[in-house]
Design a protein around this motif. Sequence first.
Motif, mmCIF file in Angstrom:
data_model
loop_
_atom_site.group_PDB
_atom_site.id
_atom_site.type_symbol
_atom_site.label_atom_id
_atom_site.label_comp_id
_atom_site.label_asym_id
_atom_site.label_seq_id
_atom_site.Cartn_x
_atom_site.Cartn_y
_atom_site.Cartn_z
ATOM 1 N N THR A 48 14.329 -19.878 4.412
ATOM 2 C CA THR A 48 12.945 -20.054 4.868
ATOM 3 C C THR A 48 12.765 -19.746 6.341
ATOM 4 O O THR A 48 11.650 -19.483 6.792
ATOM 5 N N THR A 49 13.854 -19.757 7.134
ATOM 6 C CA THR A 49 13.724 -19.450 8.569
ATOM 7 C C THR A 49 13.482 -17.966 8.798
ATOM 8 O O THR A 49 13.048 -17.558 9.870
ATOM 9 N N LYS A 50 13.756 -17.135 7.797
ATOM 10 C CA LYS A 50 13.606 -15.692 7.936
ATOM 11 C C LYS A 50 12.342 -15.174 7.270
ATOM 12 O O LYS A 50 12.127 -13.967 7.209
ATOM 13 N N HIS A 51 11.528 -16.083 6.752
ATOM 14 C CA HIS A 51 10.409 -15.625 5.930
ATOM 15 C C HIS A 51 9.036 -15.996 6.484
ATOM 16 O O HIS A 51 8.794 -17.131 6.873
ATOM 17 N N SER A 52 8.168 -15.013 6.500
ATOM 18 C CA SER A 52 6.739 -15.267 6.658
ATOM 19 C C SER A 52 6.090 -15.247 5.282
ATOM 20 O O SER A 52 4.939 -15.612 5.115
ATOM 21 N N PHE A 53 6.851 -14.782 4.284
ATOM 22 C CA PHE A 53 6.449 -14.650 2.889
ATOM 23 C C PHE A 53 5.451 -13.529 2.647
ATOM 24 O O PHE A 53 4.888 -13.418 1.567
ATOM 25 N N ASP A 54 5.204 -12.675 3.669
ATOM 26 C CA ASP A 54 4.481 -11.432 3.366
ATOM 27 C C ASP A 54 5.351 -10.596 2.434
ATOM 28 O O ASP A 54 4.862 -9.946 1.513
ATOM 29 N N GLU A 55 6.657 -10.633 2.718
ATOM 30 C CA GLU A 55 7.655 -10.048 1.830
ATOM 31 C C GLU A 55 8.619 -11.152 1.403
ATOM 32 O O GLU A 55 8.893 -12.070 2.177
ATOM 33 N N LEU A 56 9.112 -11.050 0.176
ATOM 34 C CA LEU A 56 10.096 -12.007 -0.303
ATOM 35 C C LEU A 56 11.405 -11.270 -0.505
ATOM 36 O O LEU A 56 11.485 -10.332 -1.299
ATOM 37 N N LEU A 57 12.429 -11.686 0.245
ATOM 38 C CA LEU A 57 13.742 -11.076 0.119
ATOM 39 C C LEU A 57 14.414 -11.605 -1.143
ATOM 40 O O LEU A 57 14.662 -12.806 -1.273
ATOM 41 N N ILE A 58 14.707 -10.696 -2.071
ATOM 42 C CA ILE A 58 15.261 -11.083 -3.366
ATOM 43 C C ILE A 58 16.581 -10.358 -3.591
ATOM 44 O O ILE A 58 16.635 -9.123 -3.519
ATOM 45 N N PRO A 59 17.665 -11.078 -3.875
ATOM 46 C CA PRO A 59 18.931 -10.424 -4.225
ATOM 47 C C PRO A 59 18.758 -9.533 -5.444
ATOM 48 O O PRO A 59 17.925 -9.815 -6.316
#
Length: 347
Positions: free
Chosen positions: A312-323
């Motif tokens: 959550t520290t790397k996210h603004s949630f405009d994009e969701l980083l997904i493995p």
Amino acid sequence: MLIIRPIEARDYAALFEIAQESGIGFTSLPVNEALIQQKIDLAQAAFQAQPSQPGNQSYLFVLEDTESGEVLGTSGIEASVGLNDAFYHYHLGKVVHASRELGIHNTVEILTFCNDYTGVSEICTLFLREKARKGLAGRLLSKFRFLFMAQHPERFSDTLIAEMRGVSDDNGKSPFWEWLEAHFFSMDFPTADYLTGIGKKVFIAELMPKYPIYVNLLSKDAQACIGKVHEKTKPALHLLEQEGFRCRGYVDIFDAGPTVEADIHNLTTIQNSKHSLVKITNEHNQSQSTQERLVINNKVAGFRACLVPVDTTKHSFDELLIPQECADALQVVDGDTVYHAPCAGRK
């Protein structure tokens, strides 16, 4: 990895086993081969339908372990209850018996037979097999339905209910039903529960008392279980209460278990949900700030849901980083839109 997907024809054997494991009182999944096949057929038709408003659609999903291919649980949504078959409840209310002249004022609880929830949506048929009752599997199997409903609002009512299993023992003995059986029905609780599960509800209207029941005339054991849940149902009720579900005085006509209600838009999961674009990453988030998020794609027939670890520290949630593994499970690629929310509870 655990994923949620629509039920398929190949899931028949697993669903039948789940029906057997769920036991007496799990009305929405009777141990009946024809009915279980019908449930699968109806669900497949619902996922293919394109309704403009809630109808008779019955959505049924399974929780699958992608490594073993084993089905570990099921849960469902009824788009609109009571349209074909009557949908009965008791409502717990009060009447006052008072005499000004004698200075007597008594408030008495009554149970009134009703169909007040006709037309609302219902979450139902939630069962997680014993071996899977750990971690966030139970939350995943319950909460994904809220995102699915909010993603496709034309398919569902704004009002959502859940009928909770009431008090009964391992043999299906229900204190509330015992009183009704003795005075009105002359059949045991497992029989009444099974008949309801297979859609034979005419006996309810024929035999149920036509006038309100005074609660203080019930046996003490019957009174004590009104609005109470089965011991195994307490975790499910607690989870729904965290979401914002509340009992408005409606209880089951057989075991007096509570029916809880909420507005879909006010649920905690929906309040904390977001839409984001997918960005596939090869990183695997395992830091202290990693949060398991419940993620669904935007499909109906090709619906998928799973838990995705997100820093959550790397996210603004405009994009969701997904493995990549999670993207494959969700059947999404870079640039697709997904809908997601925390899975572990309130923010």
